[in-house]
Scaffold this active site. Structure first.
Site, PDB file in Angstrom:
ATOM      1  N   LYS A   1       0.819  -1.191   0.000  1.00 52.55           N
ATOM      2  CA  LYS A   1       0.000   0.000   0.000  1.00 52.55           C
ATOM      3  C   LYS A   1       0.861   1.252   0.000  1.00 52.55           C
ATOM      4  O   LYS A   1       0.407   2.343  -0.347  1.00 52.55           O
ATOM      5  CB  LYS A   1      -0.884   0.024   1.259  1.00 52.55           C
ATOM      6  CG  LYS A   1      -1.784  -1.166   1.379  1.00 52.55           C
ATOM      7  CD  LYS A   1      -2.506  -1.132   2.723  1.00 52.55           C
ATOM      8  CE  LYS A   1      -3.096  -2.476   3.026  1.00 52.55           C
ATOM      9  NZ  LYS A   1      -3.569  -2.547   4.436  1.00 52.55           N
TER      10      LYS A   1
ATOM     11  N   ASP B   1      14.511  -0.890   1.834  1.00 50.64           N
ATOM     12  CA  ASP B   1      15.114  -1.168   3.131  1.00 50.64           C
ATOM     13  C   ASP B   1      16.138  -2.281   2.900  1.00 50.64           C
ATOM     14  O   ASP B   1      17.241  -2.027   2.426  1.00 50.64           O
ATOM     15  CB  ASP B   1      13.975  -1.555   4.087  1.00 50.64           C
ATOM     16  CG  ASP B   1      14.430  -1.758   5.521  1.00 50.64           C
ATOM     17  OD1 ASP B   1      15.631  -1.684   5.791  1.00 50.64           O
ATOM     18  OD2 ASP B   1      13.561  -2.018   6.380  1.00 50.64           O
TER      19      ASP B   1
ATOM     20  N   LYS C   1      17.245   3.468   2.244  1.00 50.72           N
ATOM     21  CA  LYS C   1      18.045   3.466   3.471  1.00 50.72           C
ATOM     22  C   LYS C   1      19.502   3.171   3.103  1.00 50.72           C
ATOM     23  O   LYS C   1      19.772   2.259   2.318  1.00 50.72           O
ATOM     24  CB  LYS C   1      17.502   2.443   4.465  1.00 50.72           C
ATOM     25  CG  LYS C   1      16.139   2.849   5.006  1.00 50.72           C
ATOM     26  CD  LYS C   1      15.694   1.969   6.138  1.00 50.72           C
ATOM     27  CE  LYS C   1      14.271   2.319   6.530  1.00 50.72           C
ATOM     28  NZ  LYS C   1      13.729   1.400   7.552  1.00 50.72           N
TER      29      LYS C   1
ATOM     30  N   PHE D   1      13.585   3.387  11.302  1.00 49.96           N
ATOM     31  CA  PHE D   1      12.208   3.142  10.882  1.00 49.96           C
ATOM     32  C   PHE D   1      11.471   4.474  10.760  1.00 49.96           C
ATOM     33  O   PHE D   1      11.454   5.271  11.696  1.00 49.96           O
ATOM     34  CB  PHE D   1      11.494   2.227  11.872  1.00 49.96           C
ATOM     35  CG  PHE D   1      10.207   1.699  11.318  1.00 49.96           C
ATOM     36  CD1 PHE D   1      10.208   0.630  10.429  1.00 49.96           C
ATOM     37  CD2 PHE D   1       8.999   2.275  11.670  1.00 49.96           C
ATOM     38  CE1 PHE D   1       9.017   0.161   9.890  1.00 49.96           C
ATOM     39  CE2 PHE D   1       7.802   1.811  11.139  1.00 49.96           C
ATOM     40  CZ  PHE D   1       7.806   0.745  10.258  1.00 49.96           C
ATOM     41  N   VAL D   2      10.877   4.720   9.586  1.00 52.11           N
ATOM     42  CA  VAL D   2      10.192   5.993   9.345  1.00 52.11           C
ATOM     43  C   VAL D   2       8.720   5.750   8.996  1.00 52.11           C
ATOM     44  O   VAL D   2       8.352   4.650   8.559  1.00 52.11           O
ATOM     45  CB  VAL D   2      10.867   6.787   8.204  1.00 52.11           C
ATOM     46  CG1 VAL D   2      12.237   7.274   8.615  1.00 52.11           C
ATOM     47  CG2 VAL D   2      10.955   5.958   6.919  1.00 52.11           C
TER      48      VAL D   2
ATOM     49  N   ASP E   1       3.699   3.115   6.803  1.00 54.19           N
ATOM     50  CA  ASP E   1       2.924   2.874   8.016  1.00 54.19           C
ATOM     51  C   ASP E   1       3.748   2.251   9.136  1.00 54.19           C
ATOM     52  O   ASP E   1       4.808   1.668   8.905  1.00 54.19           O
ATOM     53  CB  ASP E   1       1.780   1.900   7.710  1.00 54.19           C
ATOM     54  CG  ASP E   1       2.286   0.457   7.525  1.00 54.19           C
ATOM     55  OD1 ASP E   1       3.200   0.260   6.698  1.00 54.19           O
ATOM     56  OD2 ASP E   1       1.796  -0.444   8.224  1.00 54.19           O
TER      57      ASP E   1
ATOM     58  N   ARG F   1      -0.003   6.581   7.502  1.00 51.20           N
ATOM     59  CA  ARG F   1       0.209   6.681   6.053  1.00 51.20           C
ATOM     60  C   ARG F   1      -0.172   8.052   5.517  1.00 51.20           C
ATOM     61  O   ARG F   1       0.323   8.487   4.488  1.00 51.20           O
ATOM     62  CB  ARG F   1      -0.616   5.619   5.316  1.00 51.20           C
ATOM     63  CG  ARG F   1      -0.169   4.181   5.575  1.00 51.20           C
ATOM     64  CD  ARG F   1      -0.858   3.251   4.581  1.00 51.20           C
ATOM     65  NE  ARG F   1      -0.801   1.851   4.962  1.00 51.20           N
ATOM     66  CZ  ARG F   1       0.207   1.019   4.670  1.00 51.20           C
ATOM     67  NH1 ARG F   1       1.241   1.472   4.013  1.00 51.20           N
ATOM     68  NH2 ARG F   1       0.173  -0.243   5.045  1.00 51.20           N
TER      69      ARG F   1
END
Ligand code: IMP
Ligand code: MG
Length: 203
Positions: free
Chosen positions: A65, A125, A153, A174-175, A181, A187
């Site tokens: 998503k 990632d 990243k 972690f963003v 999300d 989101r």
């Protein structure tokens, strides 16, 4: 009068605090990339893509998503006839660590044979999701296949990937926001932010 009633109803709906954003903002530790920075970058990427694909009609494939926001904004900066399609994959559960397992939850509506395909990803990632998708899509014989990712990243990809268009290189934290999300939340934030450590525990 009917017109007046409708107008005042509309004003009531439109005016008022952005409740959802406020609720989310309290969980954000720091804004990493602002809304302005994102939009400026998308304009730049859009111009580059417009030049690179001049005379062709690319097919943009969004990976759901996370890419839904990027797809909507970026596609409007590409001044060419184009088509869009979406795939849904799952590589994460509710946790923040990659599982390395990629499942196709929704496949494409388009046939890719002979098409100039541009895959739109929110973030790279470990790179495992993208690696899997590229192999899968290459097998469908597109004329060309490139990737546009908003975020990458730095230095933690577990596979080598050729990504032609990258918005921002970010540290391996972690963003959330702008499509990304944590446990399906955040989101709709217009920026990329870092979560407060408490937020991981609360959700
Ligand atoms: P990868 O397979 O490890 O490259 O992970 C790709 C997918 O994991 C992305 O498309 C995101 O849906 C999710 N993901 C990776 N890093 C983050 C993050 O920092 N925040 C939110 N989702 C992430
Ligand atoms: Mg996710």
């Amino acid at each position: 009068m009917e017109g007046r009633v409708v107008l005042s109803d509309l004003e009531d709906t439109v005016v008022g605090p952005p409740v959802v954003a406020d609720e989310h903002d309290k969980d954000i530790d720091r804004v990493l990339i602002s809304e302005r920075e994102i939009q400026d970058k998308l304009e730049e990427l859009g111009e580059q893509i417009t030049r690179d694909y001049a005379g062709r009609e690319p097919l943009l494939i969004g990976v759901l998503k996370g890419a839904f926001v990027l797809m909507a904004d970026l596609s409007r900066h590409i001044h060419l006839p184009l088509e869009v399609d979406f795939m849904a994959v799952a590589s994460y559960g509710a946790a923040t660590k990659t599982s390395g397992v990629v499942r196709i939850l929704k496949d494409l509506d388009h046939d890719l044979e002979g098409r100039d395909v541009l895959l739109i990803e929110d973030i790279i990632d470990s790179g495992l999701t993208l690696n899997y998708l590229l192999k899968n899509l290459r097998g469908r014989r597109p004329a060309s296949l490139e990737v546009c990712a908003l975020l990458k990243k730095t230095g933690i990809q577990r596979v080598h990937l050729d990504v032609k268009y990258v918005g921002f290189e970010i540290p391996p934290d972690f963003v959330v926001g702008y499509g990304l999300d944590f446990a399906e939340n955040f989101r709709n934030l217009p920026y990329i932010g870092l979560l407060r450590p408490e937020a991981y525990r609360d959700i």
